[in-house]
Structures are given as structure tokens and as C-alpha cells.
Design a protein around this motif. Structure first.
Motif, mmCIF file in Angstrom:
data_model
loop_
_atom_site.group_PDB
_atom_site.id
_atom_site.type_symbol
_atom_site.label_atom_id
_atom_site.label_comp_id
_atom_site.label_asym_id
_atom_site.label_seq_id
_atom_site.Cartn_x
_atom_site.Cartn_y
_atom_site.Cartn_z
ATOM 1 N N LEU A 88 0.831 -1.217 0.000
ATOM 2 C CA LEU A 88 0.000 0.000 0.000
ATOM 3 C C LEU A 88 0.861 1.261 0.000
ATOM 4 O O LEU A 88 0.557 2.234 -0.700
ATOM 5 N N TYR A 89 1.942 1.247 0.785
ATOM 6 C CA TYR A 89 2.854 2.399 0.794
ATOM 7 C C TYR A 89 3.350 2.643 -0.637
ATOM 8 O O TYR A 89 3.421 3.773 -1.102
ATOM 9 N N HIS A 90 3.712 1.539 -1.294
ATOM 10 C CA HIS A 90 4.243 1.629 -2.655
ATOM 11 C C HIS A 90 3.168 2.144 -3.615
ATOM 12 O O HIS A 90 3.444 2.992 -4.479
ATOM 13 N N PHE A 91 1.953 1.635 -3.464
ATOM 14 C CA PHE A 91 0.842 1.983 -4.364
ATOM 15 C C PHE A 91 0.593 3.485 -4.410
ATOM 16 O O PHE A 91 0.314 4.050 -5.466
ATOM 17 N N VAL A 92 0.686 4.134 -3.248
ATOM 18 C CA VAL A 92 0.361 5.577 -3.191
ATOM 19 C C VAL A 92 1.600 6.444 -3.362
ATOM 20 O O VAL A 92 1.505 7.662 -3.342
ATOM 21 N N SER A 93 2.766 5.824 -3.518
ATOM 22 C CA SER A 93 4.016 6.586 -3.528
ATOM 23 C C SER A 93 4.136 7.502 -4.746
ATOM 24 O O SER A 93 3.364 7.396 -5.691
ATOM 25 N N ARG A 94 5.137 8.346 -4.698
ATOM 26 C CA ARG A 94 5.343 9.398 -5.705
ATOM 27 C C ARG A 94 5.317 8.915 -7.145
ATOM 28 O O ARG A 94 4.660 9.478 -7.996
ATOM 29 N N LYS A 95 6.072 7.819 -7.401
ATOM 30 C CA LYS A 95 6.185 7.351 -8.777
ATOM 31 C C LYS A 95 4.995 6.490 -9.190
ATOM 32 O O LYS A 95 4.899 6.081 -10.338
ATOM 33 N N ALA A 96 4.125 6.179 -8.224
ATOM 34 C CA ALA A 96 2.951 5.364 -8.538
ATOM 35 C C ALA A 96 1.722 6.278 -8.617
ATOM 36 O O ALA A 96 1.654 7.139 -9.475
ATOM 37 N N PHE A 97 0.760 6.086 -7.716
ATOM 38 C CA PHE A 97 -0.458 6.903 -7.781
ATOM 39 C C PHE A 97 -0.222 8.333 -7.276
ATOM 40 O O PHE A 97 -1.022 9.218 -7.532
ATOM 41 N N ASP A 98 0.872 8.520 -6.549
ATOM 42 C CA ASP A 98 1.267 9.857 -6.095
ATOM 43 C C ASP A 98 0.113 10.585 -5.400
ATOM 44 O O ASP A 98 -0.260 11.687 -5.804
ATOM 45 N N ILE A 99 -0.461 9.932 -4.396
ATOM 46 C CA ILE A 99 -1.581 10.552 -3.683
ATOM 47 C C ILE A 99 -1.026 11.501 -2.631
ATOM 48 O O ILE A 99 -0.390 11.080 -1.664
ATOM 49 N N ASP A 100 -1.268 12.781 -2.867
ATOM 50 C CA ASP A 100 -0.747 13.835 -2.016
ATOM 51 C C ASP A 100 -1.289 13.711 -0.601
ATOM 52 O O ASP A 100 -2.494 13.587 -0.400
ATOM 53 N N GLY A 101 -0.421 13.750 0.374
ATOM 54 C CA GLY A 101 -0.867 13.769 1.765
ATOM 55 C C GLY A 101 -1.136 12.413 2.378
ATOM 56 O O GLY A 101 -1.552 12.322 3.527
ATOM 57 N N LEU A 102 -0.933 11.358 1.595
ATOM 58 C CA LEU A 102 -1.186 10.010 2.127
ATOM 59 C C LEU A 102 0.145 9.284 2.300
ATOM 60 O O LEU A 102 0.734 8.789 1.349
ATOM 61 N N GLY A 103 0.598 9.248 3.530
ATOM 62 C CA GLY A 103 1.876 8.609 3.824
ATOM 63 C C GLY A 103 1.686 7.383 4.692
ATOM 64 O O GLY A 103 0.552 6.991 4.993
ATOM 65 N N ASN A 143 -8.877 17.458 1.941
ATOM 66 C CA ASN A 143 -7.691 17.456 1.074
ATOM 67 C C ASN A 143 -7.344 16.041 0.612
ATOM 68 O O ASN A 143 -7.028 15.824 -0.553
ATOM 69 N N LEU A 144 -7.396 15.109 1.556
ATOM 70 C CA LEU A 144 -7.005 13.738 1.212
ATOM 71 C C LEU A 144 -7.998 13.096 0.246
ATOM 72 O O LEU A 144 -7.600 12.481 -0.748
ATOM 73 N N ILE A 145 -9.293 13.276 0.526
ATOM 74 C CA ILE A 145 -10.302 12.685 -0.368
ATOM 75 C C ILE A 145 -10.198 13.299 -1.765
ATOM 76 O O ILE A 145 -10.266 12.594 -2.770
ATOM 77 N N ASP A 146 -9.966 14.616 -1.795
ATOM 78 C CA ASP A 146 -9.781 15.273 -3.109
ATOM 79 C C ASP A 146 -8.567 14.695 -3.834
ATOM 80 O O ASP A 146 -8.615 14.437 -5.033
ATOM 81 N N ALA A 147 -7.479 14.524 -3.072
ATOM 82 C CA ALA A 147 -6.235 14.008 -3.679
ATOM 83 C C ALA A 147 -6.452 12.602 -4.228
ATOM 84 O O ALA A 147 -5.976 12.279 -5.313
ATOM 85 N N ILE A 148 -7.193 11.777 -3.483
ATOM 86 C CA ILE A 148 -7.456 10.400 -3.941
ATOM 87 C C ILE A 148 -8.302 10.434 -5.212
ATOM 88 O O ILE A 148 -8.010 9.734 -6.177
ATOM 89 N N ARG A 149 -9.337 11.269 -5.205
ATOM 90 C CA ARG A 149 -10.234 11.346 -6.376
ATOM 91 C C ARG A 149 -9.478 11.830 -7.620
ATOM 92 O O ARG A 149 -9.694 11.334 -8.716
ATOM 93 N N GLU A 150 -8.586 12.803 -7.383
ATOM 94 C CA GLU A 150 -7.808 13.351 -8.512
ATOM 95 C C GLU A 150 -6.963 12.295 -9.189
ATOM 96 O O GLU A 150 -6.638 12.403 -10.357
ATOM 97 N N ARG A 151 -6.557 11.277 -8.418
ATOM 98 C CA ARG A 151 -5.631 10.294 -8.953
ATOM 99 C C ARG A 151 -6.314 9.049 -9.503
ATOM 100 O O ARG A 151 -5.640 8.048 -9.754
ATOM 101 N N LYS A 152 -7.626 9.115 -9.691
ATOM 102 C CA LYS A 152 -8.309 7.948 -10.274
ATOM 103 C C LYS A 152 -7.823 7.696 -11.688
ATOM 104 O O LYS A 152 -7.840 6.581 -12.169
ATOM 105 N N GLN A 153 -7.433 8.749 -12.364
ATOM 106 C CA GLN A 153 -6.913 8.607 -13.715
ATOM 107 C C GLN A 153 -5.420 8.898 -13.709
ATOM 108 O O GLN A 153 -5.019 10.034 -13.482
ATOM 109 N N ILE A 154 -4.640 7.873 -13.924
ATOM 110 C CA ILE A 154 -3.194 8.078 -14.020
ATOM 111 C C ILE A 154 -2.706 7.387 -15.285
ATOM 112 O O ILE A 154 -3.457 6.644 -15.915
#
Length: 261
Positions: A88-103, A143-154
Motif C-alpha cells: 500500500l505504501y508503494h501503491f500511493v508513492s510518488r512514482k505510482a499513484f502519487d496521492i498527495d498527503g497520504l503517507g 484534502n485527502l479525499i480530493d487528492a485520492i479522487r484526482e488520482r483515479k486517472q493516471i
DNA sequence: GCACACACGGCTACTACCGA
DNA sequence: TCGGTAGTAGCCGTGTGTGC
């Protein structure tokens, strides 16, 4: 100031003759990377103990093993909670889904509270789910929910990288995405996650090795990943929550089009 | 307003992989 | 076999948001 230095390589531990309780000389390899240089054996008190790599995973208790020719020991349990967490850490990481604020800390909290089981669940979270979490105000939740929604399309390559396939990093993910695009020649046709599954499952180990820069080890790893039932269920779940939907486009002489990988 | 917690970005070395 | 390079990992400084 270097406060900690870690050493995971059993061969290196043996080479240094390192024991638990030893005094060591730590150097700075490069700018910050701590590096154990030597063991000060003269300072031993007799209380030192030899180090043995754990035989069982400290989290799930399954056997840990070391593949031939590899340095790393891995837990053999594919359902190991620690591996799931790291995935999960990898999934949201910078080079992956890059979900802002989710560490890592927030992922830990979400897992521990039972709000998510895997990465697909992230996309179904609501602001109200987050507010009860410690140090989570309304602004952070929004902020987090917005960030997750923004990254649905990568991009497709980011998506493939996010899957955490062994030996498939940023570059190999890009190579794979190009290969999928090459296979899926129908332009302007919506490509879904389950199409990718079909394309990848059609490859044998030997087929995968014909892709430039993909050797036997990487091919084996990709093949096994797309033939693991658990991974297919995960892909189906991601598809259900609306991840993906790529439209493969090309740049033609007449139309300026965007390439989606 | 302040202290604290957490995430992010940049940096670098080691290991493993691939192709020539 | 060897050189080039990708993948991985850990550290620290800085920025942002929370709680009091």
C-alpha cells in the motif's frame, strides 16, 4: 548527524564478522547514507551474540526464504499483513499513484481502523470516515479525499508500477505500458484494467523475454504476478472502483494527439 | 501563535539485471 | 564477463496542517 545505521545484507554481516552488541565504525557513504565500515573487535566484552537471520516472519510467523542468487530474505506468505502494508505504501508513492498527503502513518491508521483492506478501498473512502482519526480535521479529510479522487486517472505506466510487481520499477513499467499499447492497436478504444489482464495473461515467459530490456528474471516475475488469482481479484476490484479507463492515442501527421502511457 | 506530527523531496550507495 | 543502468532503501531539511 547520523542517528541510525542499518545493515540487511547477511553476506555483508558475515564478511564484517558482526555480532549483536558489537561496537562499529559508521561512515557516511555519500551525503547521508550510513555505512557500517568495520567492527571494533578489540572492544568486545564477551557478551556479544552471533547474529542469525530470523527463520520466521516476525509479523505473520510464516517461514522466510532466500531465493537462489538473491541477497534479500522474503516472507513466503503472500497474505502477510506486513507485505500488504508495504504494498500500500508503494501503491500511493510518488512514482505510482502519487496521492498527495497520504503517507505511511495515515495508511497504518486506515488499516488499523479497518477502513481499508487494500488499495482499491482507498477510492471508496468518504470525508466522514477520516475525521474521527487522530490529528485529522475537516480540512485534512477534504484534502485527502480530493487528492485520492484526482488520482483515479493516471498513466498506464504509473498504474503498472503501482502494482508492485517484483523487478518492475519505473522504467520496466514504462516498457510494459508501451508493449500493451503496441498490442492494443485499436486507437481511441477504451482500455480497461481487465483488458490489460487479458493481454498480459496471453504472454508466456518466453514471449515476455522477447520484449527489449526484459530478461528472464523480470519475465518470470511478471508472468507469476499475472497468473496469481489474488492479483486478478485485486485488479477486478480496482476496475470496479473506476480506476484506469485509458484511451490509447497516437500522434498522427494530421492530428495532434496525446499518448496516454 | 506555538509545538508537534507527518509527508515530501532530494541525495546517494548498494545490489541486481540486462545487453553487448 | 563487464559496463551501464534500474530498482531499492534510508537519511535529513523543509513545508503543511492539527490540536491546544
Amino acid at each position: 548527524t547520523v542517528s541510525r545505521a542499518t545493515l540487511h545484507n547477511e553476506d555483508e554481516i558475515k564478511r564484517l564478522g558482526l555480532q549483536i552488541g558489537d561496537t562499529v565504525v559508521v561512515g557516511r557513504a555519500g551525503d547521508v547514507i550510513p555505512d557500517v565500515r568495520t567492527v571494533l573487535k578489540d572492544l568486545r566484552t564477551g557478551k556479544e551474540k552471533p547474529f542469525h537471520m530470523p527463520k520466521k516472519c516476525p509479523v505473520c510467523g510464516f517461514v522466510v526464504g532466500r531465493a537462489e542468487g538473491e541477497v534479500a530474505y522474503r516472507c513466503v506468505n503472500k497474505n502477510c499483513p506486513a507485505q500488504k502494508r508495504e504494498g500500500l505504501y508503494h501503491f500511493v508513492s510518488r512514482k505510482a499513484f502519487d496521492i498527495d498527503g497520504l503517507g505511511p502513518k495515515i495508511i497504518d491508521a486506515l488499516l488499523d481502523q479497518g477502513l481499508i483492506q487494500d488499495a482499491a478501498d482507498l477510492f471508496e473512502l468518504q470525508e466522514g470516515d477520516l475525521v474521527p482519526l487522530e490529528r485529522f480535521g475537516e480540512k485534512s479529510a477534504k484534502n485527502l479525499i480530493d487528492a485520492i479522487r484526482e488520482r483515479k486517472q493516471i498513466t498506464l505506466s504509473r498504474f503498472l508500477y503501482a502494482l508492485g510487481i517484483l523487478h518492475v520499477g519505473e522504467e520496466n513499467a514504462h516498457i510494459l505500458s508501451r508493449e500493451i499499447a503496441r498490442k492494443n492497436r485499436i486507437m481511441n478504444h477504451e482500455l480497461r484494467i481487465m483488458d490489460i489482464e487479458k493481454i498480459m495473461k496471453a504472454y508466456s515467459r518466453e514471449d515476455l523475454q522477447t520484449i527489449p530490456d526484459i530478461g528472464p528474471k523480470v519475465a518470470e516475475s511478471i508472468f507469476l504476478w499475472f497468473h496469481d488469482k489474488r492479483n486478478i481479484i485485486f485488479l477486478e476490484k480496482l476496475d470496479k472502483v473506476g480506476i484506469g479507463r485509458w484511451v490509447l492515442m497516437c500522434r498522427s501527421r494530421f492530428q495532434k494527439r496525446q499518448i496516454m502511457w
